[in-house]
Write a protein that holds these residues in place. Structure first.
Motif, PDB file in Angstrom:
ATOM      1  N   ALA A 273       0.851  -1.195   0.000  1.00 60.57           N
ATOM      2  CA  ALA A 273       0.000   0.000   0.000  1.00 60.57           C
ATOM      3  C   ALA A 273       0.885   1.242   0.000  1.00 60.57           C
ATOM      4  N   ARG A 274       0.390   2.306  -0.590  1.00 61.44           N
ATOM      5  CA  ARG A 274       1.182   3.529  -0.647  1.00 61.44           C
ATOM      6  C   ARG A 274       1.441   4.057   0.767  1.00 61.44           C
ATOM      7  N   ALA A 275       2.561   4.715   0.927  1.00 64.31           N
ATOM      8  CA  ALA A 275       3.004   5.169   2.248  1.00 64.31           C
ATOM      9  C   ALA A 275       2.065   6.193   2.880  1.00 64.31           C
ATOM     10  N   ASP A 276       1.366   6.985   2.072  1.00 61.41           N
ATOM     11  CA  ASP A 276       0.487   8.014   2.618  1.00 61.41           C
ATOM     12  C   ASP A 276      -0.969   7.562   2.728  1.00 61.41           C
ATOM     13  N   ALA A 277      -1.219   6.274   2.545  1.00 57.79           N
ATOM     14  CA  ALA A 277      -2.589   5.748   2.632  1.00 57.79           C
ATOM     15  C   ALA A 277      -3.066   5.757   4.089  1.00 57.79           C
ATOM     16  N   PRO A 278      -4.367   5.892   4.296  1.00 59.02           N
ATOM     17  CA  PRO A 278      -4.908   5.790   5.655  1.00 59.02           C
ATOM     18  C   PRO A 278      -4.606   4.407   6.238  1.00 59.02           C
ATOM     19  N   VAL A 279      -4.614   4.311   7.544  1.00 55.32           N
ATOM     20  CA  VAL A 279      -4.216   3.073   8.219  1.00 55.32           C
ATOM     21  C   VAL A 279      -5.071   1.878   7.794  1.00 55.32           C
ATOM     22  N   LEU A 280      -6.376   2.060   7.617  1.00 59.94           N
ATOM     23  CA  LEU A 280      -7.223   0.940   7.224  1.00 59.94           C
ATOM     24  C   LEU A 280      -6.849   0.427   5.836  1.00 59.94           C
ATOM     25  N   GLU A 281      -6.539   1.335   4.919  1.00 55.46           N
ATOM     26  CA  GLU A 281      -6.120   0.932   3.573  1.00 55.46           C
ATOM     27  C   GLU A 281      -4.785   0.184   3.627  1.00 55.46           C
ATOM     28  N   GLN A 282      -3.850   0.665   4.436  1.00 50.65           N
ATOM     29  CA  GLN A 282      -2.573  -0.033   4.574  1.00 50.65           C
ATOM     30  C   GLN A 282      -2.789  -1.433   5.140  1.00 50.65           C
ATOM     31  N   LEU A 283      -3.628  -1.541   6.175  1.00 53.83           N
ATOM     32  CA  LEU A 283      -3.895  -2.836   6.805  1.00 53.83           C
ATOM     33  C   LEU A 283      -4.573  -3.799   5.835  1.00 53.83           C
ATOM     34  N   THR A 284      -5.663  -3.359   5.247  1.00 54.84           N
ATOM     35  CA  THR A 284      -6.443  -4.225   4.365  1.00 54.84           C
ATOM     36  C   THR A 284      -5.632  -4.681   3.160  1.00 54.84           C
ATOM     37  N   THR A 285      -4.922  -3.770   2.545  1.00 52.26           N
ATOM     38  CA  THR A 285      -4.129  -4.104   1.372  1.00 52.26           C
ATOM     39  C   THR A 285      -3.007  -5.071   1.728  1.00 52.26           C
ATOM     40  N   THR A 286      -2.336  -4.821   2.823  1.00 57.37           N
ATOM     41  CA  THR A 286      -1.221  -5.675   3.219  1.00 57.37           C
ATOM     42  C   THR A 286      -1.679  -7.096   3.519  1.00 57.37           C
ATOM     43  N   VAL A 287      -2.759  -7.241   4.300  1.00 57.83           N
ATOM     44  CA  VAL A 287      -3.200  -8.601   4.636  1.00 57.83           C
ATOM     45  C   VAL A 287      -3.776  -9.312   3.414  1.00 57.83           C
ATOM     46  N   ALA A 288      -4.476  -8.582   2.555  1.00 56.58           N
ATOM     47  CA  ALA A 288      -5.038  -9.202   1.354  1.00 56.58           C
ATOM     48  C   ALA A 288      -3.939  -9.700   0.424  1.00 56.58           C
ATOM     49  N   MET A 289      -2.917  -8.887   0.222  1.00 58.73           N
ATOM     50  CA  MET A 289      -1.820  -9.278  -0.660  1.00 58.73           C
ATOM     51  C   MET A 289      -0.991 -10.415  -0.051  1.00 58.73           C
ATOM     52  N   GLY A 290      -0.705 -10.335   1.241  1.00 55.77           N
ATOM     53  CA  GLY A 290       0.072 -11.393   1.897  1.00 55.77           C
ATOM     54  C   GLY A 290      -0.652 -12.729   1.866  1.00 55.77           C
ATOM     55  N   LEU A 291      -1.939 -12.713   2.178  1.00 53.46           N
ATOM     56  CA  LEU A 291      -2.726 -13.943   2.168  1.00 53.46           C
ATOM     57  C   LEU A 291      -2.847 -14.499   0.760  1.00 53.46           C
ATOM     58  N   SER A 292      -3.075 -13.632  -0.209  1.00 56.50           N
ATOM     59  CA  SER A 292      -3.224 -14.103  -1.591  1.00 56.50           C
ATOM     60  C   SER A 292      -1.927 -14.699  -2.120  1.00 56.50           C
ATOM     61  N   GLN A 293      -0.787 -14.127  -1.751  1.00 56.47           N
ATOM     62  CA  GLN A 293       0.485 -14.688  -2.205  1.00 56.47           C
ATOM     63  C   GLN A 293       0.693 -16.097  -1.670  1.00 56.47           C
ATOM     64  N   VAL A 294       0.382 -16.317  -0.405  1.00 58.16           N
ATOM     65  CA  VAL A 294       0.537 -17.656   0.167  1.00 58.16           C
ATOM     66  C   VAL A 294      -0.402 -18.638  -0.521  1.00 58.16           C
ATOM     67  N   VAL A 295      -1.650 -18.250  -0.719  1.00 58.46           N
ATOM     68  CA  VAL A 295      -2.622 -19.140  -1.355  1.00 58.46           C
ATOM     69  C   VAL A 295      -2.207 -19.470  -2.788  1.00 58.46           C
ATOM     70  N   VAL A 296      -1.821 -18.467  -3.542  1.00 58.88           N
ATOM     71  CA  VAL A 296      -1.462 -18.672  -4.947  1.00 58.88           C
ATOM     72  C   VAL A 296      -0.161 -19.468  -5.078  1.00 58.88           C
ATOM     73  N   GLN A 297       0.827 -19.161  -4.258  1.00 60.48           N
ATOM     74  CA  GLN A 297       2.131 -19.815  -4.391  1.00 60.48           C
ATOM     75  C   GLN A 297       2.209 -21.175  -3.714  1.00 60.48           C
ATOM     76  N   HIS A 298       1.420 -21.386  -2.641  1.00 53.43           N
ATOM     77  CA  HIS A 298       1.586 -22.607  -1.863  1.00 53.43           C
ATOM     78  C   HIS A 298       0.315 -23.436  -1.718  1.00 53.43           C
ATOM     79  N   GLY A 299      -0.811 -22.937  -2.205  1.00 48.03           N
ATOM     80  CA  GLY A 299      -2.046 -23.701  -2.178  1.00 48.03           C
ATOM     81  C   GLY A 299      -3.005 -23.260  -1.088  1.00 48.03           C
TER      82      GLY A 299
END
Length: 173
Positions: free
Chosen positions: A100-126
């Motif tokens: 998430a961009r550095a100047d994003a509100p905290v909720l956007e940073q949180l939501t984007t980070t967890v969504a991307m992290g979770l999706s990477q694990v699911v896509v790469q490892h099942g």
């Protein structure tokens, strides 16, 4: 299972969020402040606190899914909440991506980070690498990092408690 450090930390943030008591989301944000750009206000409006709870519920829904199509639907719903704007940084001495961009509100940073992290694990490892603890009375979400994808419990404590309970039940009969 081996995955990149930032991605692994992002999925751990997702798991922490799914397992958190979000009566006061600000407490969660404060305890995970290292995830947010310096100076980002960690206060949420009532509406944003509800969105943080929705994000946590979607992470749990991904972990509870019983098929790949179900995981894809739930994961896409979670990803739709995020606003990925990845950028490379070496702020900690190691080159990595932030989602998430550095100047994003905290909720956007949180939501984007967890969504991307979770999706990477699911896509790469099942999708089977995510689960909910099998111990009686525990419903914590976990990511299975075992070599053979055989994890059933969120922690050694739950695994031990279940093993002892099963042993005692067998001894009674």
């Amino acid at each position: 299972m081996d995955y990149d450090t930032y991605g692994s930390s992002a999925v751990e943030l997702a798991i922490d969020l799914a397992n958190a008591d979000l009566e006061s989301p600000e407490t969660f944000l404060t305890s995970h402040a290292e995830w947010f750009s310096p100076g980002t206000p960690l206060e949420l409006s009532g509406k944003d606190a509800g969105r943080a709870r929705e994000t946590a519920q979607l992470i749990r829904a991904v972990a509870l899914a019983e098929s790949q199509p179900e995981v894809i639907d739930r994961l896409n719903e979670l990803l739709a909440l995020g606003r990925p704007r990845p950028y490379a940084t070496d702020h900690d001495g190691e080159l990595h991506l932030h989602y998430a961009r550095a100047d994003a509100p905290v909720l956007e940073q949180l939501t984007t980070t967890v969504a991307m992290g979770l999706s990477q694990v699911v896509v790469q490892h099942g999708w089977q690498r995510l689960g909910v603890c099998s111990a009686e009375g525990c419903d914590n979400v976990y990511v299975d990092t075992s070599r053979n994808a055989s994890r059933r419990y969120c922690s050694n404590t739950c695994a031990s408690r279940s093993t002892v309970a099963a042993y005692r039940a067998r001894r009674k009969t």
